[in-house]
Enzyme design. Structure first.
Site, PDB file in Angstrom:
ATOM      1  N   LYS A 243      65.921 116.713  99.065  1.00  0.00           N
ATOM      2  CA  LYS A 243      64.639 115.789  98.757  1.00  0.00           C
ATOM      3  C   LYS A 243      63.704 116.688  98.138  1.00  0.00           C
ATOM      4  O   LYS A 243      62.882 116.021  97.651  1.00  0.00           O
ATOM      5  CB  LYS A 243      64.446 115.174  99.999  1.00  0.00           C
ATOM      6  CG  LYS A 243      65.524 114.283 100.398  1.00  0.00           C
ATOM      7  CD  LYS A 243      65.175 113.103 101.268  1.00  0.00           C
ATOM      8  CE  LYS A 243      66.046 111.997 101.395  1.00  0.00           C
ATOM      9  NZ  LYS A 243      67.554 112.547 101.899  1.00  0.00           N
TER      10      LYS A 243
HETATM   11  C1  PLP Z   1      68.678 111.731 101.606  1.00  0.00           C
HETATM   12  C2  PLP Z   1      70.177 112.574 101.670  1.00  0.00           C
HETATM   13  C3  PLP Z   1      71.403 112.235 101.506  1.00  0.00           C
HETATM   14  C4  PLP Z   1      71.401 110.781 100.706  1.00  0.00           C
HETATM   15  O1  PLP Z   1      70.934 110.840  99.303  1.00  0.00           O
HETATM   16  P1  PLP Z   1      70.900 109.366  98.841  1.00  0.00           P
HETATM   17  O2  PLP Z   1      69.892 109.813  97.582  1.00  0.00           O
HETATM   18  O3  PLP Z   1      69.946 108.555  99.686  1.00  0.00           O
HETATM   19  O4  PLP Z   1      71.941 108.763  98.405  1.00  0.00           O
HETATM   20  C5  PLP Z   1      72.376 113.007 101.457  1.00  0.00           C
HETATM   21  N1  PLP Z   1      72.175 114.130 102.184  1.00  0.00           N
HETATM   22  C6  PLP Z   1      71.228 114.581 102.556  1.00  0.00           C
HETATM   23  C7  PLP Z   1      70.991 115.907 103.405  1.00  0.00           C
HETATM   24  C8  PLP Z   1      70.000 113.936 102.391  1.00  0.00           C
HETATM   25  O5  PLP Z   1      68.664 114.402 103.070  1.00  0.00           O
END
Ligand code: PLP
Length: 467
Positions: free
Chosen positions: A112
């Site tokens: 993120k």
């Molecule tokens: C947010 C997240 C995901 C999922 O991603 P999306 O864009 O919501 O599909 C997968 N792995 C981790 C570690 C995350 O923080």
């Protein structure tokens, strides 16, 4: 570039407005009105560019004049300069055909950061030209909160209030939020569950007097600019593996469908993507939707991959819109009423050539973690392991490279990694002092009015600083 709502009943916005807006007023999500294309020569020319220059080349058409190329490059250099790897999102080879794309070298150890570090700078840049102060409100079960706080700490004209369920996030996750002492960061621990905190945030947005007075804003993955920043690493990885001359497949650990939708956009822009493998845990609404056409929410089962424990996948609406726009308003109304709806034939046949999906259970996840550790010498986190298990099970021609997106650093989920592999990953040095730092947060009851009063006493009104 013009942006339109997936529900078709909100005004068209430009890039700056769409970045600050978040959700569209008609309940839909904003998407570009057309997909920009990079031709073969333009994709070939990405080979050899570093991450920042790749980011400028890929994002430029979406920014559409709101920011000049030089300034966009400076913002990307600042955002990605905070990553602990020179390649920003390096590729690591696992065996002859499987690769890991490491997206976790940012400040809070989760993918993120790739989007939120840039979004924080875009907010500051756009607010500097406006007579507006923004108040970002969010609820987090862990990863989003720490990445958003890190991205917004110390930024001018924006405050962030992040709610987390008291005692229900891991020590590392809590400290990544509560040890950020910048005056514009406000951590609130709620005596309740994540769902309580999330419901409070929604209720605050639904109070027009409060929401309007403080210009409330959100940074969850419905924000278009977040998705845009994630398109970049699909291009960056694919050209390193032979695109545009060789198609590449990607396996993506999926929750809200933001990350994998960015891969879809890359394909729509002209990148030769052989397959997008949507990997879910046992909370498999997306796997059921893509394989049978039934999009039906069930109860959420808590797992070792909390960032994928969802029952409603917001960004899926963007795909449905792209494949059959006219059907979306009716489908979303049906889903709101019944927690279930069906994909149209156009949506199913449109998704089929590019997407496959897999539901990976706890045993398959552990097996993938062990395989990576014992056969390839790579310790991977549970979310990445869900995608790797799906990648290894995928039915693809043998000459197609398969890239598994590694979305979190293994140290972020140390207990689960240790259970599966016997190895306890240590926190990287850059966050190692986390346990020595002072923490600051407010503990509040599970009571909306108390939380609103707390925020109103500390937030800055949207226009002007004095009442
Ligand atoms: C947010 C997240 C995901 C999922 O991603 P999306 O864009 O919501 O599909 C997968 N792995 C981790 C570690 C995350 O923080």
């Amino acid at each position: 570039m013009d942006y339109i709502s997936t529900r078709g009943a909100s005004p068209t916005l430009d890039f700056e407005a769409v970045t600050l807006a978040g959700l569209a007023g008609d309940g839909g999500l904003y998407v570009p009105s057309v997909w920009p294309r990079l031709d073969r020569a333009e994709i070939a020319a990405l080979a050899g560019l570093d991450y920042v220059d790749t980011a400028v080349a890929v994002m430029r058409p979406f920014v559409g004049g709101a920011i000049g190329d030089d300034e966009l490059k400076a913002l990307c250099a600042q955002a990605y300069g905070r990553f602990a790897h020179a390649g920003v999102t390096p590729l690591v080879q696992l065996d002859r055909r499987h690769w890991l794309l490491e997206l976790f070298h940012g400040p809070t150890l989760a993918f993120k950061d790739v989007a939120l570090q840039l979004l924080g700078l875009l907010f500051e840049r756009f607010l500097s030209r406006r007579d507006t102060h923004l108040t970002v409100i969010g609820a987090t079960s862990g990863d989003t909160g720490s990445a958003a706080i890190d991205a917004l700490a110390g930024r001018a004209k924006v405050d962030i209030f992040m709610l987390h369920p008291h005692g229900r996030v891991s020590d590392v996750q809590r400290r990544q939020m509560t040890t950020v002492l910048a005056p514009n960061v406000h951590n609130i621990a709620i005596e309740g569950s994540f769902d309580d905190a999330q419901a409070m945030v929604k209720a605050m947005f639904a109070r027009p007097d409060f929401a309007g007075r403080f210009a409330l804003s959100a940074v969850n993955s419905i924000n278009w600019a977040r998705l845009m920043a994630q398109i970049v690493y699909y291009f960056y990885a694919a050209v390193r593996l032979g695109a545009p001359d060789r198609p590449v497949a990607f396996a993506v650990p999926t929750g809200n469908f933001g990350d994998v939708f960015a891969g879809y956009v890359a394909a729509r822009m002209g990148l030769p993507v052989a397959r997008l493998i949507v990997a879910t845990n046992v909370n498999d609404i997306l796997h059921r939707a893509l394989s049978t056409g039934d999009y039906a929410a069930g109860p959420v089962t808590p797992t070792a991959t909390p960032s994928m424990d969802i029952q409603v996948s917001s960004n899926f609406e963007r795909l449905l819109h792209d494949l059959d726009a006219a059907a979306v308003p009716g489908q979303m109304a049906a889903f709101a009423a019944n927690r279930a709806m069906r994909l149209t034939d156009a949506q199913l046949t449109g998704a089929r050539p590019l997407f496959s999906s897999a539901r990976i259970d706890a045993d398959e996840m552990s097996l993938a973690m062990r395989w990576a550790s014992e056969r390839a010498g790579q310790v991977i986190d549970p979310h990445s392991a869900i995608a790797l298990a799906a990648a290894r099970a995928a039915d693809l021609p043998g000459d197609v490279p398969v890239v598994t997106l590694a979305t979190a650093h293994p140290a972020k989920f140390r207990d689960a990694v240790e259970r599966a592999t016997g190895i306890r990953p240590s926190l990287p040095a850059r966050v190692g002092k986390l346990f020595e730092r002072e923490e600051r947060f407010s503990l509040l009851p599970n009571d909306l009015d108390a939380v609103i009063a707390h925020i109103a006493a500390r937030a800055t009104p949207a226009h002007g600083t004095s009442a």
